[in-house]
Enzyme design. Structure first.
Site, PDB file in Angstrom:
ATOM      1  N   LYS A  22       3.535 -80.259 -67.879  1.00 47.51           N
ATOM      2  CA  LYS A  22       4.662 -79.580 -68.133  1.00 47.51           C
ATOM      3  C   LYS A  22       4.464 -78.184 -68.406  1.00 47.51           C
ATOM      4  O   LYS A  22       5.047 -77.268 -67.821  1.00 47.51           O
ATOM      5  CB  LYS A  22       5.081 -79.925 -69.677  1.00 47.51           C
ATOM      6  CG  LYS A  22       6.044 -79.238 -70.451  1.00 47.51           C
ATOM      7  CD  LYS A  22       6.479 -79.673 -71.718  1.00 47.51           C
ATOM      8  CE  LYS A  22       5.692 -79.300 -72.818  1.00 47.51           C
ATOM      9  NZ  LYS A  22       6.188 -77.957 -73.311  1.00 47.51           N
ATOM     10  N   ASN A  23       3.171 -77.540 -69.103  1.00 41.86           N
ATOM     11  CA  ASN A  23       2.595 -76.338 -69.041  1.00 41.86           C
ATOM     12  C   ASN A  23       2.325 -75.475 -68.055  1.00 41.86           C
ATOM     13  O   ASN A  23       2.379 -74.509 -67.884  1.00 41.86           O
ATOM     14  CB  ASN A  23       1.770 -76.340 -70.237  1.00 41.86           C
ATOM     15  CG  ASN A  23       2.220 -76.746 -71.663  1.00 41.86           C
ATOM     16  OD1 ASN A  23       3.427 -76.638 -71.878  1.00 41.86           O
ATOM     17  ND2 ASN A  23       1.418 -76.759 -72.593  1.00 41.86           N
ATOM     18  N   CYS A 115       9.751 -70.809 -84.386  1.00 40.59           N
ATOM     19  CA  CYS A 115       9.761 -72.271 -84.000  1.00 40.59           C
ATOM     20  C   CYS A 115       9.046 -73.274 -85.127  1.00 40.59           C
ATOM     21  O   CYS A 115       8.318 -72.198 -86.139  1.00 40.59           O
ATOM     22  CB  CYS A 115       9.494 -72.608 -82.588  1.00 40.59           C
ATOM     23  SG  CYS A 115       7.606 -72.667 -82.447  1.00 40.59           S
ATOM     24  N   ARG A 120       5.102 -67.192 -83.564  1.00 38.12           N
ATOM     25  CA  ARG A 120       5.054 -67.049 -81.922  1.00 38.12           C
ATOM     26  C   ARG A 120       5.706 -65.841 -81.328  1.00 38.12           C
ATOM     27  O   ARG A 120       6.737 -65.912 -80.883  1.00 38.12           O
ATOM     28  CB  ARG A 120       5.422 -68.436 -81.379  1.00 38.12           C
ATOM     29  CG  ARG A 120       4.868 -69.528 -81.788  1.00 38.12           C
ATOM     30  CD  ARG A 120       5.360 -70.830 -81.229  1.00 38.12           C
ATOM     31  NE  ARG A 120       4.455 -71.028 -80.090  1.00 38.12           N
ATOM     32  CZ  ARG A 120       4.535 -72.247 -79.358  1.00 38.12           C
ATOM     33  NH1 ARG A 120       5.467 -73.299 -79.782  1.00 38.12           N
ATOM     34  NH2 ARG A 120       4.077 -72.449 -78.463  1.00 38.12           N
ATOM     35  N   LEU A 124       2.774 -59.144 -77.454  1.00 38.91           N
ATOM     36  CA  LEU A 124       1.640 -58.868 -76.353  1.00 38.91           C
ATOM     37  C   LEU A 124       2.351 -58.808 -75.037  1.00 38.91           C
ATOM     38  O   LEU A 124       1.761 -58.220 -74.297  1.00 38.91           O
ATOM     39  CB  LEU A 124       0.467 -59.657 -76.567  1.00 38.91           C
ATOM     40  CG  LEU A 124       0.000 -59.867 -77.986  1.00 38.91           C
ATOM     41  CD1 LEU A 124      -1.191 -60.974 -78.008  1.00 38.91           C
ATOM     42  CD2 LEU A 124      -0.847 -58.569 -78.351  1.00 38.91           C
ATOM     43  N   ASP A 303      -3.097 -78.011 -78.792  1.00 37.84           N
ATOM     44  CA  ASP A 303      -2.060 -79.126 -78.410  1.00 37.84           C
ATOM     45  C   ASP A 303      -2.531 -80.358 -78.584  1.00 37.84           C
ATOM     46  O   ASP A 303      -2.062 -81.454 -78.091  1.00 37.84           O
ATOM     47  CB  ASP A 303      -1.551 -79.004 -76.845  1.00 37.84           C
ATOM     48  CG  ASP A 303      -0.556 -77.782 -76.764  1.00 37.84           C
ATOM     49  OD1 ASP A 303       0.041 -77.317 -78.068  1.00 37.84           O
ATOM     50  OD2 ASP A 303      -0.304 -77.357 -75.621  1.00 37.84           O
ATOM     51  N   ILE A 325      -5.099 -71.248 -83.742  1.00 36.10           N
ATOM     52  CA  ILE A 325      -4.121 -70.565 -82.693  1.00 36.10           C
ATOM     53  C   ILE A 325      -2.706 -70.500 -83.511  1.00 36.10           C
ATOM     54  O   ILE A 325      -2.247 -69.422 -83.536  1.00 36.10           O
ATOM     55  CB  ILE A 325      -3.841 -71.530 -81.601  1.00 36.10           C
ATOM     56  CG1 ILE A 325      -5.266 -71.823 -80.903  1.00 36.10           C
ATOM     57  CG2 ILE A 325      -3.088 -70.647 -80.459  1.00 36.10           C
ATOM     58  CD1 ILE A 325      -5.908 -70.658 -80.176  1.00 36.10           C
ATOM     59  N   ARG A 395      10.544 -83.677 -74.831  1.00 37.35           N
ATOM     60  CA  ARG A 395      10.270 -82.468 -74.131  1.00 37.35           C
ATOM     61  C   ARG A 395       9.092 -82.460 -73.352  1.00 37.35           C
ATOM     62  O   ARG A 395       8.870 -81.678 -72.563  1.00 37.35           O
ATOM     63  CB  ARG A 395      10.445 -81.381 -75.284  1.00 37.35           C
ATOM     64  CG  ARG A 395      11.705 -81.121 -76.040  1.00 37.35           C
ATOM     65  CD  ARG A 395      11.360 -79.615 -76.599  1.00 37.35           C
ATOM     66  NE  ARG A 395      10.508 -78.890 -76.392  1.00 37.35           N
ATOM     67  CZ  ARG A 395       9.809 -78.216 -76.975  1.00 37.35           C
ATOM     68  NH1 ARG A 395       9.418 -78.272 -78.133  1.00 37.35           N
ATOM     69  NH2 ARG A 395       8.980 -77.584 -76.333  1.00 37.35           N
TER      70      ARG A 395
HETATM   71  C1  UD1 Z   1       0.235 -71.658 -76.858  1.00 36.88           C
HETATM   72  C2  UD1 Z   1      -1.261 -72.340 -76.351  1.00 36.88           C
HETATM   73  C3  UD1 Z   1      -1.205 -72.900 -75.255  1.00 36.88           C
HETATM   74  C4  UD1 Z   1      -0.185 -74.109 -75.634  1.00 36.88           C
HETATM   75  C5  UD1 Z   1       1.258 -73.720 -75.900  1.00 36.88           C
HETATM   76  C6  UD1 Z   1       2.183 -74.679 -76.263  1.00 36.88           C
HETATM   77  C7  UD1 Z   1      -3.423 -71.086 -76.739  1.00 36.88           C
HETATM   78  C8  UD1 Z   1      -3.921 -69.963 -76.662  1.00 36.88           C
HETATM   79  N1  UD1 Z   1      -1.987 -71.060 -76.295  1.00 36.88           N
HETATM   80  O1  UD1 Z   1       0.567 -70.922 -75.618  1.00 36.88           O
HETATM   81  O2  UD1 Z   1      -2.476 -73.637 -74.955  1.00 36.88           O
HETATM   82  O3  UD1 Z   1      -0.033 -75.014 -74.553  1.00 36.88           O
HETATM   83  O4  UD1 Z   1       0.965 -72.777 -77.122  1.00 36.88           O
HETATM   84  O5  UD1 Z   1       2.025 -75.156 -77.503  1.00 36.88           O
HETATM   85  O6  UD1 Z   1      -3.771 -72.267 -77.338  1.00 36.88           O
HETATM   86  N2  UD1 Z   1       0.850 -64.060 -80.061  1.00 36.88           N
HETATM   87  C9  UD1 Z   1       1.194 -63.030 -80.333  1.00 36.88           C
HETATM   88  N3  UD1 Z   1       1.716 -61.990 -79.628  1.00 36.88           N
HETATM   89  C10 UD1 Z   1       2.448 -62.457 -78.511  1.00 36.88           C
HETATM   90  C11 UD1 Z   1       1.838 -63.634 -78.002  1.00 36.88           C
HETATM   91  C12 UD1 Z   1       1.240 -64.734 -78.515  1.00 36.88           C
HETATM   92  O7  UD1 Z   1       0.854 -62.731 -81.519  1.00 36.88           O
HETATM   93  O8  UD1 Z   1       2.827 -61.644 -77.749  1.00 36.88           O
HETATM   94  C13 UD1 Z   1      -0.015 -65.099 -80.744  1.00 36.88           C
HETATM   95  C14 UD1 Z   1       0.653 -66.321 -81.096  1.00 36.88           C
HETATM   96  O9  UD1 Z   1       1.677 -66.230 -82.170  1.00 36.88           O
HETATM   97  C15 UD1 Z   1      -0.457 -67.237 -81.394  1.00 36.88           C
HETATM   98  C16 UD1 Z   1      -1.469 -66.778 -80.397  1.00 36.88           C
HETATM   99  O10 UD1 Z   1      -1.203 -65.698 -80.078  1.00 36.88           O
HETATM  100  O11 UD1 Z   1      -0.878 -67.274 -82.657  1.00 36.88           O
HETATM  101  C17 UD1 Z   1      -1.343 -67.639 -79.007  1.00 36.88           C
HETATM  102  O12 UD1 Z   1      -0.169 -67.606 -78.353  1.00 36.88           O
HETATM  103  P1  UD1 Z   1      -0.120 -67.737 -76.856  1.00 36.88           P
HETATM  104  O13 UD1 Z   1      -1.132 -68.205 -76.017  1.00 36.88           O
HETATM  105  O14 UD1 Z   1       0.598 -66.667 -76.357  1.00 36.88           O
HETATM  106  O15 UD1 Z   1       1.105 -68.939 -77.178  1.00 36.88           O
HETATM  107  P2  UD1 Z   1       1.866 -69.779 -75.743  1.00 36.88           P
HETATM  108  O16 UD1 Z   1       1.651 -69.230 -74.652  1.00 36.88           O
HETATM  109  O17 UD1 Z   1       2.996 -70.324 -76.329  1.00 36.88           O
END
Ligand code: UD1
Length: 416
Positions: A22-23, A115, A120, A124, A303, A325, A395
């Protein structure tokens, strides 16, 4: 709302084929927006998030077709707006930001919001796109972005964000000049996206490492591409074999993408062996508690945190899980306690003391992987566990009850 009824205590035995990831499929589908010819994807899992993404692609001006595990996407007439109604149901929608800016130089994408597993944010993503020349405004819950043609930039992420790296890979593929992403996410799904983009004619190197270089090209063509298998689904079935004292052969299992999980499972006493195209998983005596810290890849995946917690609940001795995370990803803890687990939470760490057995109770799923952990607990618990709010599972796990029933689980869905 549908619920699952699980009668625990049956050792699972047999074969399970792991579905497409999925991811990996979600960002690859978004990347189809960048192409000027049809894309044919295979090994796409039939999951709710995938159907939502196809709906979004249609709203953005694509034709889509989904038969069995094959998706065909052809861009017809690209639009720049991703509405809240869809984005709120699926955070990954924010991944259309990079492609829309690269192609149309404007984008209006609903802000995904919070969520169940934490804040989230997407700051960045925006900061990095700004380095490429994009300008953003937040207005009535929408991100409004615009730019002249995006240009290559040197970007150093504050955190190796998975979604942020994916958005940037897509934007940079059609930007002017070279983009260098440092402290990029190394997740296999990010690598799969880069490989898909390269199959469409992009010039990306370094995927799978923390420095990725992208030479912008002027257009991307369609291609045929097979999505990688789902490492989290595979890890979840490994845990299912172990928690039921069972033995499962997992086909199409991305074993090497699961190194950190396999390492911990072996440390706990799970027996895993890789053969040509399959992995055999078997519980080997009593499980023992371990300490786990979730980390960006190649560390232990967030995950898989909820699922390994269930194994720890039934292990000898104590173990701990530190969630690095997402600050709020322990919603399953109270539900597991309802089943008889001994877990104490302090800040971002859960201390789990093994108990002799779990006993069935009604429990409620709060997010996708939390739901998976409750199913695992139900498979091990005495009696019939009722897992409510299972729409989360739909999902992320393709044909979950079917796959589990086929290896002996007593699991049924009650429509509600
Ligand atoms: C994350 C997981 C991914 C998982 C997915 C679904 C990690 C590093 N990422 O990906 O493995 O498959 O959730 O559960 O394990 N953050 C910010 N600002 C941003 C983006 C992120 O502060 O713009 C923070 C988030 O709040 C979080 C961390 O960075 O604490 C990880 O975020 P990110 O890897 O971007 O999340 P996903 O892409 O959702």
């Amino acid at each position: 709302m549908d619920k699952l009824l699980i009668e625990g205590g049956v050792p699972l035995r047999g074969e399970i084929r792991i579905s497409g990831s999925k991811n990996a499929a979600l960002p690859i589908l978004m990347a189809c927006l960048l192409t000027d010819g049809p894309v044919n994807l295979s090994n796409v899992p039939r999951l709710r998030d995938i159907f939502t993404t196809l709906k979004l692609l249609e709203l953005l001006g694509c034709d889509t077709e989904f038969t069995q595990d094959r998706v065909r996407v052809a861009v017809r007439d690209l639009k720049s707006e991703a509405p809240y109604e869809l984005v709120k149901t699926m955070r990954a929608s924010v991944l259309c930001l990079g492609p829309l800016l690269a192609l149309l130089c404007r984008a209006k994408v609903a802000l995904p919001g919070g969520c169940a597993i934490g804040a989230r944010p997407v700051d960045l993503h925006l900061k990095a796109l700004e380095r490429m020349g994009a300008r953003f405004e937040l207005h009535s819950g929408y991100i409004l972005g615009e730019c002249d043609r995006l240009r290559g930039a040197h970007i150093n992420f504050d955190f190796p964000t998975v979604g942020g790296t994916e958005n940037l890979l897509m934007a940079a593929s059609l930007a002017e000049g070279e983009t260098i992403l440092e402290n990029a996410a190394r997740e296999p799904e990010v690598r799969d996206l880069a490989e898909f983009l390269n199959a469409c004619g992009a010039r990306i190197s370094g995927q799978g490492t923390s420095i990725i270089r992208v030479q912008g090209v002027s257009s991307l063509r369609g291609c045929d591409y097979r999505v990688m298998p789902d490492r989290i689904e595979a890890g979840t079935y490994m845990a299912a074999a172990a928690v039921t004292d069972g033995e499962l052969l997992l086909r199409d299992c991305p074993f090497h993408e699961l190194d950190a999980v396999v390492f911990k499972l072996r440390e706990m006493g799970v027996w895993l062996e890789e053969s040509d195209d399959a992995v055999l998983v078997r519980r080997h005596g009593r499980l023992v508690g371990v300490d786990v810290t979730t980390q960006p890849y190649p560390g232990f995946p967030t995950d898989m945190q909820a699922q390994i917690m269930v194994l720890m609940c039934l292990s000898e001795g104590a173990g701990s899980i530190q969630e690095k995370i997402f600050e709020n990803r322990f919603m399953h803890v109270l539900e597991l306690v309802r089943l008889g687990a001994d877990i104490r939470l302090k800040d971002r760490t859960a201390v789990v003391r093994g108990v002799k057995g779990l006993a069935a109770a009604p429990v409620m799923a709060s997010d996708l992987r939390a739901s998976a952990s409750l199913v695992l607990a139900g498979l091990a618990a005495r009696g019939v566990t009722e897992v409510q709010r299972i729409y989360h599972l739909d999902r992320g796990y393709e044909r979950l009850e079917e796959k589990l029933s086929a290896v002996g689980a007593r699991i049924t869905r009650e429509k509600g």
